[in-house]
Write a protein that holds these residues in place. Structure first.
Motif, mmCIF file in Angstrom:
data_model
loop_
_atom_site.group_PDB
_atom_site.id
_atom_site.type_symbol
_atom_site.label_atom_id
_atom_site.label_comp_id
_atom_site.label_asym_id
_atom_site.label_seq_id
_atom_site.Cartn_x
_atom_site.Cartn_y
_atom_site.Cartn_z
ATOM 1 N N PHE A 1 79.016 22.714 23.638
ATOM 2 C CA PHE A 1 79.866 23.898 24.010
ATOM 3 C C PHE A 1 81.234 23.616 24.171
ATOM 4 N N GLY A 2 81.713 22.465 23.657
ATOM 5 C CA GLY A 2 83.016 22.191 23.501
ATOM 6 C C GLY A 2 83.804 22.344 24.690
ATOM 7 N N VAL A 3 85.066 23.226 24.816
ATOM 8 C CA VAL A 3 85.848 23.281 25.914
ATOM 9 C C VAL A 3 84.903 24.221 27.157
ATOM 10 N N TRP A 4 83.870 24.718 26.822
ATOM 11 C CA TRP A 4 83.232 25.250 28.041
ATOM 12 C C TRP A 4 82.310 24.303 28.690
ATOM 13 N N GLU A 5 82.096 23.130 28.254
ATOM 14 C CA GLU A 5 81.232 22.139 28.794
ATOM 15 C C GLU A 5 81.554 22.076 30.477
ATOM 16 N N GLY A 6 80.925 22.031 31.089
ATOM 17 C CA GLY A 6 81.201 21.985 32.616
ATOM 18 C C GLY A 6 81.545 23.103 33.369
ATOM 19 N N LEU A 7 81.711 24.345 32.617
ATOM 20 C CA LEU A 7 82.335 25.402 33.186
ATOM 21 C C LEU A 7 81.088 26.474 33.461
ATOM 22 N N THR A 8 81.223 27.120 34.565
ATOM 23 C CA THR A 8 80.018 28.172 34.941
ATOM 24 C C THR A 8 80.266 29.212 34.307
ATOM 25 N N PHE A 9 79.035 30.436 34.097
ATOM 26 C CA PHE A 9 79.170 31.589 33.299
ATOM 27 C C PHE A 9 80.393 32.244 33.892
ATOM 28 N N LYS A 10 80.580 32.357 35.167
ATOM 29 C CA LYS A 10 81.690 33.106 35.667
ATOM 30 C C LYS A 10 83.078 32.366 35.295
ATOM 31 N N GLU A 11 83.197 31.453 34.940
ATOM 32 C CA GLU A 11 84.454 30.757 34.838
ATOM 33 C C GLU A 11 84.912 31.059 33.415
ATOM 34 N N ILE A 12 83.722 30.806 32.571
ATOM 35 C CA ILE A 12 83.914 31.156 31.147
ATOM 36 C C ILE A 12 84.364 32.770 31.028
ATOM 37 N N GLN A 13 83.580 33.685 31.571
ATOM 38 C CA GLN A 13 84.015 35.086 31.731
ATOM 39 C C GLN A 13 85.609 35.272 31.916
ATOM 40 N N GLU A 14 85.823 34.491 32.980
ATOM 41 C CA GLU A 14 87.351 34.702 33.540
ATOM 42 C C GLU A 14 88.336 34.234 32.552
ATOM 43 N N LYS A 15 88.156 32.915 31.905
ATOM 44 C CA LYS A 15 89.066 32.105 31.100
ATOM 45 C C LYS A 15 88.979 32.480 29.388
ATOM 46 N N TYR A 16 87.714 32.921 29.095
ATOM 47 C CA TYR A 16 87.402 33.168 27.657
ATOM 48 C C TYR A 16 86.745 34.400 27.444
ATOM 49 N N ARG A 17 87.164 35.516 28.231
ATOM 50 C CA ARG A 17 86.376 36.764 27.904
ATOM 51 C C ARG A 17 86.072 37.180 26.635
ATOM 52 N N ASP A 18 87.122 37.385 25.794
ATOM 53 C CA ASP A 18 86.863 37.720 24.268
ATOM 54 C C ASP A 18 86.277 36.877 23.549
ATOM 55 N N LEU A 19 86.697 35.593 23.699
ATOM 56 C CA LEU A 19 85.613 34.588 23.003
ATOM 57 C C LEU A 19 84.213 34.802 23.348
ATOM 58 N N ALA A 20 83.733 34.790 24.651
ATOM 59 C CA ALA A 20 82.673 34.814 25.066
ATOM 60 C C ALA A 20 81.797 35.985 24.772
ATOM 61 N N GLU A 21 82.553 37.130 24.629
ATOM 62 C CA GLU A 21 81.871 38.173 24.256
ATOM 63 C C GLU A 21 81.509 38.258 22.693
ATOM 64 N N ARG A 22 82.395 37.908 21.833
ATOM 65 C CA ARG A 22 82.076 37.684 20.408
ATOM 66 C C ARG A 22 81.172 36.651 20.101
ATOM 67 N N TRP A 23 81.060 35.464 20.986
ATOM 68 C CA TRP A 23 80.096 34.528 20.804
ATOM 69 C C TRP A 23 78.703 34.945 21.407
#
Length: 206
Positions: free
Chosen positions: A85-107
């Motif tokens: 998961f690269g830079v997402w490792e250790g982050l929660t689903f909520k944190e990923i949505q807050e910090k990487y919303r556009d990338l997360a939606e594409r992924w």
């Protein structure tokens, strides 16, 4: 015929709080160990020739619990690791949505090809994991084997088996401690059981 008992590892504390693990080596929780023990009890009567596992501790410990009734030593297969998961490792689903919303939606829409920074794609995961499965099946042409791995990894294996577009991988559920069964007839695979957690019913009722 090779009978593949494909297992997702037991729960970890990170699973419980929706924190992305990937290659991060997180241990099983007490709940996860109990899930593994319940599945071991279910599989104790099987004639198992070998037990294989991802080399990450949560999968390896699950596999060791499953191997114990059969007096087998677990063989590690690093290619069966979870997706990185690269830079997402250790982050929660909520944190990923807050910090990487556009990338997360594409992924979430296109996991086959969208790469998480410093991570890998589902296509890359499929290539290493399904290749490893086919090698193990070829090694055991008439055996029952147990393989313990991860949710994302199992999804790509099933997509490969059924020729499902990897972008639909998240439509396949994989719970912690789940059992899947694939029967291979001269390399032709048949999915006979998917995401079965019936052995955990007694745990959930406590």
């Amino acid at each position: 015929m090779t009978r593949l008992l494909l297992v997702r590892h037991g729960q970890t504390l990170w699973n419980h709080i929706s924190r992305y693990q990937g290659h991060t080596d997180v241990l099983l929780s007490d709940t996860g160990r109990e899930q593994a023990r319940l599945l071991a009890r279910r599989l104790a009567a099987e004639k198992v020739a070998a037990v294989y596992s991802s080399d990450l501790k949560r999968a390896l410990e699950t596999a060791e619990i499953l191997a114990a009734p059969h007096w087998l030593t677990v063989k590690e297969v690093p290619e069966l690791r979870e997706i990185h998961f690269g830079v997402w490792e250790g982050l929660t689903f909520k944190e990923i949505q807050e910090k990487y919303r556009d990338l997360a939606e594409r992924w979430y829409q296109y996991p086959a090809t969208v790469r998480i920074p410093e991570g890998e794609t589902f296509e890359e995961l499929k290539e290493r994991a399904y290749g490893a499965i086919l090698r193990l099946v070829a090694k055991h042409p008439s055996d029952t084997i147990i393989v313990v791995t991860h949710g994302g990894t199992i999804r790509t294996i099933i997509c490969s088996l059924l020729d499902i577009d990897l972008n639909h991988a998240f439509h396949i559920r994989q719970n912690n401690g789940a059992l899947n069964i694939i029967e291979f007839y001269e390399g032709y695979g048949v999915l006979t059981l998917l995401n079965d957690t019936s052995h955990l019913d007694c745990q959930e009722s406590r």
